[in-house]
Each structure stands twice: as C-alpha cells, then as structure tokens.
Design a protein around this motif. Sequence first.
Motif, PDB file in Angstrom:
ATOM      1  N   ARG A 104     -40.311   1.091  12.190  1.00 47.49           N
ATOM      2  CA  ARG A 104     -39.344   1.261  13.187  1.00 47.49           C
ATOM      3  C   ARG A 104     -37.754   1.134  12.753  1.00 47.49           C
ATOM      4  N   ARG A 105     -37.060   1.644  13.333  1.00 46.86           N
ATOM      5  CA  ARG A 105     -35.617   1.828  13.054  1.00 46.86           C
ATOM      6  C   ARG A 105     -34.783   0.885  13.679  1.00 46.86           C
ATOM      7  N   ILE A 135     -30.381   3.737  13.905  1.00 47.62           N
ATOM      8  CA  ILE A 135     -30.453   4.777  14.870  1.00 47.62           C
ATOM      9  C   ILE A 135     -28.885   5.189  15.141  1.00 47.62           C
ATOM     10  N   ASP A 154     -28.481   7.774  12.307  1.00 51.30           N
ATOM     11  CA  ASP A 154     -29.000   9.102  12.663  1.00 51.30           C
ATOM     12  C   ASP A 154     -28.338   9.874  13.650  1.00 51.30           C
ATOM     13  N   HIS A 204     -30.142  18.392  22.083  1.00 49.17           N
ATOM     14  CA  HIS A 204     -30.576  18.609  20.886  1.00 49.17           C
ATOM     15  C   HIS A 204     -30.454  17.036  20.260  1.00 49.17           C
ATOM     16  N   TYR A 257     -34.224  15.840  21.285  1.00 51.64           N
ATOM     17  CA  TYR A 257     -35.192  16.363  20.577  1.00 51.64           C
ATOM     18  C   TYR A 257     -35.122  15.656  19.081  1.00 51.64           C
ATOM     19  N   LYS A 258     -33.992  15.610  18.477  1.00 52.31           N
ATOM     20  CA  LYS A 258     -34.107  15.343  16.884  1.00 52.31           C
ATOM     21  C   LYS A 258     -33.764  13.743  16.798  1.00 52.31           C
ATOM     22  N   SER A 259     -33.591  13.246  17.730  1.00 50.75           N
ATOM     23  CA  SER A 259     -33.400  11.593  17.441  1.00 50.75           C
ATOM     24  C   SER A 259     -34.637  10.803  17.566  1.00 50.75           C
ATOM     25  N   ASN A 260     -35.545  11.462  18.268  1.00 48.91           N
ATOM     26  CA  ASN A 260     -36.877  10.563  18.523  1.00 48.91           C
ATOM     27  C   ASN A 260     -36.782   9.600  19.353  1.00 48.91           C
ATOM     28  N   LEU A 261     -35.947   9.799  20.374  1.00 47.00           N
ATOM     29  CA  LEU A 261     -35.517   8.778  21.274  1.00 47.00           C
ATOM     30  C   LEU A 261     -35.932   9.111  22.848  1.00 47.00           C
ATOM     31  N   SER A 262     -36.335   7.963  23.662  1.00 54.20           N
ATOM     32  CA  SER A 262     -36.468   8.702  25.223  1.00 54.20           C
ATOM     33  C   SER A 262     -35.276   8.964  25.658  1.00 54.20           C
ATOM     34  N   TYR A 263     -35.366   9.831  26.886  1.00 54.98           N
ATOM     35  CA  TYR A 263     -34.118   9.912  27.461  1.00 54.98           C
ATOM     36  C   TYR A 263     -33.158   8.806  27.886  1.00 54.98           C
TER      37      TYR A 263
END
Length: 93
Positions: free
Chosen positions: A3-4, A9, A12, A28, A31-37
């Motif tokens: 986990r980051r 984060i 990133d 973008h 999608y690319k950060s791999n986080l929830s909205y």
Amino acid sequence: MARRNKLEIIHDILQLIKQKSGRIKPTHILYKSNLSYSMMGEYMEELTGKGLVKEVQLSSGKGRTYEITRKGNEYLAKYKLISEFTDSFGLSE
C-alpha cells in the motif's frame, strides 16, 4: 502489492501531472492514480489548498484541468532527494 502512504500518493499525482506537460484532466488523474473518485477528490482539494496544484476552468466552461505549480515541482525535487538518501542507506521499503 504494498500500500502507498500519503506522501507516495501525493508524489504519484504530482508526477503524473508533470508528465502530462504540467496540465491534466481530473479523469486522467482518476484512472492513472488508482484512487477512488472520493479519495482523488480529497487529495486534489488538499493539493490545491496547499498550493501544489491549481485548478483551471476550461475556456469552454465545460470542465477543468489541474496544473502543477512551482511549489509542486519543488515537492517532487525534495521527494526525489529524500528517496535517494534513504535508498543510499538501505532504508527504503
């Protein structure tokens, strides 16, 4: 996969914006950060509040982009320095 932490984060997200010529659309980042909205929204609110990025409304009035600021670029430079320092002593995870 590890986990980051919060600093990773933030790094990133800032690195992602920088790689896209300093300006990126929120989708973008999402999608690319791999986080929830909702998590992305919290991070972007904090980053804009601290002056690391700025939100720019598109001239069409439909949508927005985020731009990395000078302070955001300074964060990336110092993060890299600290990362290299900890790696040199074998302290990175």
